[in-house]
Design a protein around this motif. Sequence first.
Motif, short mmCIF file in Angstrom:
data_model
loop_
_atom_site.label_atom_id
_atom_site.label_comp_id
_atom_site.label_asym_id
_atom_site.label_seq_id
_atom_site.Cartn_x
_atom_site.Cartn_y
_atom_site.Cartn_z
N GLY A 93 1.28 -1.07 0.08
CA GLY A 93 -0.10 -0.07 -0.02
C GLY A 93 0.29 1.00 0.41
O GLY A 93 0.39 2.60 0.39
N VAL A 94 1.84 1.64 -0.46
CA VAL A 94 3.00 2.14 -0.41
C VAL A 94 2.52 3.55 -2.00
O VAL A 94 2.99 2.07 -3.08
N ARG A 95 2.38 4.33 -1.98
CA ARG A 95 2.61 4.81 -3.18
C ARG A 95 3.84 5.68 -3.37
O ARG A 95 4.03 6.72 -2.49
N LEU A 96 4.21 5.71 -4.41
CA LEU A 96 5.45 6.35 -5.05
C LEU A 96 5.16 7.35 -5.36
O LEU A 96 4.57 7.43 -6.59
N LYS A 97 5.86 8.48 -5.04
CA LYS A 97 6.34 10.04 -6.02
C LYS A 97 7.68 10.01 -6.37
O LYS A 97 7.91 10.21 -5.38
N VAL A 98 7.60 10.57 -7.43
CA VAL A 98 9.31 11.31 -7.29
C VAL A 98 9.20 12.63 -7.74
O VAL A 98 8.35 12.84 -8.93
N LEU A 99 9.58 13.37 -7.39
CA LEU A 99 9.85 14.63 -7.18
C LEU A 99 11.09 15.53 -7.98
O LEU A 99 11.58 14.46 -7.74
N GLY A 100 10.43 16.12 -8.80
CA GLY A 100 12.04 16.65 -9.52
C GLY A 100 11.77 16.90 -11.40
O GLY A 100 10.77 16.22 -11.84
N ARG A 101 12.87 17.20 -12.42
CA ARG A 101 12.84 16.90 -13.48
C ARG A 101 12.81 15.90 -14.06
O ARG A 101 14.27 15.68 -13.83
N ARG A 102 12.43 15.66 -14.85
CA ARG A 102 12.22 14.49 -15.60
C ARG A 102 13.22 14.64 -17.23
O ARG A 102 14.71 13.95 -17.41
N ASP A 103 13.63 16.18 -17.59
CA ASP A 103 14.12 16.11 -18.06
C ASP A 103 15.59 15.71 -18.23
O ASP A 103 15.96 16.39 -17.00
N GLY A 104 16.69 15.99 -19.06
CA GLY A 104 17.87 15.30 -18.21
C GLY A 104 18.06 14.05 -17.55
O GLY A 104 19.34 14.07 -17.70
N LEU A 105 16.97 13.61 -17.49
CA LEU A 105 17.46 12.17 -17.26
C LEU A 105 17.34 10.82 -17.96
O LEU A 105 17.23 11.17 -19.07
N PRO A 106 18.09 9.81 -18.50
CA PRO A 106 18.15 9.06 -19.12
C PRO A 106 16.29 8.73 -19.35
O PRO A 106 15.42 7.95 -18.82
N SER A 107 16.52 7.79 -20.54
CA SER A 107 15.01 7.68 -20.63
C SER A 107 13.96 6.62 -20.18
O SER A 107 13.12 6.48 -19.46
N ASP A 108 15.43 5.52 -20.06
CA ASP A 108 15.00 4.37 -18.98
C ASP A 108 14.75 4.48 -17.84
O ASP A 108 13.65 4.18 -17.20
N ILE A 109 14.95 5.55 -17.59
CA ILE A 109 14.88 5.66 -16.05
C ILE A 109 13.19 6.51 -15.68
O ILE A 109 12.52 6.27 -15.07
N VAL A 110 13.44 7.62 -16.74
CA VAL A 110 11.67 8.15 -16.93
C VAL A 110 10.58 6.76 -17.07
O VAL A 110 9.55 7.17 -16.32
N GLN A 111 11.07 6.19 -18.09
CA GLN A 111 9.72 5.03 -17.73
C GLN A 111 10.00 4.10 -16.80
O GLN A 111 8.70 4.64 -16.08
#
Length: 242
Positions: A93-111
């Motif tokens: 029951g843990v909800r994960l949210k990632v804060l911060g900019r997605r641009d500049g990250l490797p595409s696989d990490i964004v996915q």
Amino acid sequence: MSVVDGPRHVAIIMDGNGRWAKIRGLPRVMGHREGVKALKRTVEAAPKFGIECLTVFGFSTENWSRPVAEVSELMGLVRNYLTSDLDRMEREGVRLKVLGRRDGLPSDIVQIIERAEARTVANDRFVLQVAFNYGARADIVAAAQRYVDQALSGEAPSALTEEGLGSRLSSSGSPDVDLIIRTSGEQRLSNFLLWEAAYAEFVFQDDLWPDYGESALGRAVELFRRRERRFGGVEARTAAAI
């Protein structure tokens, strides 16, 4: 002295991985790997103290200046953590949210991030927010830019208010931060949750992050409970009264 209730939202600057490794004559990457284990221990322990939301500082926008090998290792740890722990987070029951900019990250990490957020979006027992490729100043600027974009598009924006700007931050929807912890003895915010920290209590602990877990978190929560919180007023208030 008034004793406040336990914190609902705790934020942690996870500091000391490199020093932990150096003391042991190990490469810095080993400190980061042990730091992931400490994160897992802390996430598991947090609900025991009544914590509903935990925000951790995983990787700042300034961390890109670190050696390439270290940045690559940190990216790999994120890939592994979000992939290997996703089933457990979904199940518990843990909800994960990632804060911060997605641009500049490797595409696989964004996915990986988008998949993890989508699979846990309905979970409501506990919220884990990971600030990754995050800087508080950039986050505030991005929130203000959304107002500007709205005006430039021809749509009349509503008046700029604290509530309106706060709702456009990447942390929108989470409860106010009650307690910010920094490990390793350092005493600064390092561009972390500057807006959200307005009335947070601070606890600085000497523990190096790879050694962190339930006991250290319990000590920080106990210190928080001994604090008086006035929020700019005269009368101390408990967290439950806010």
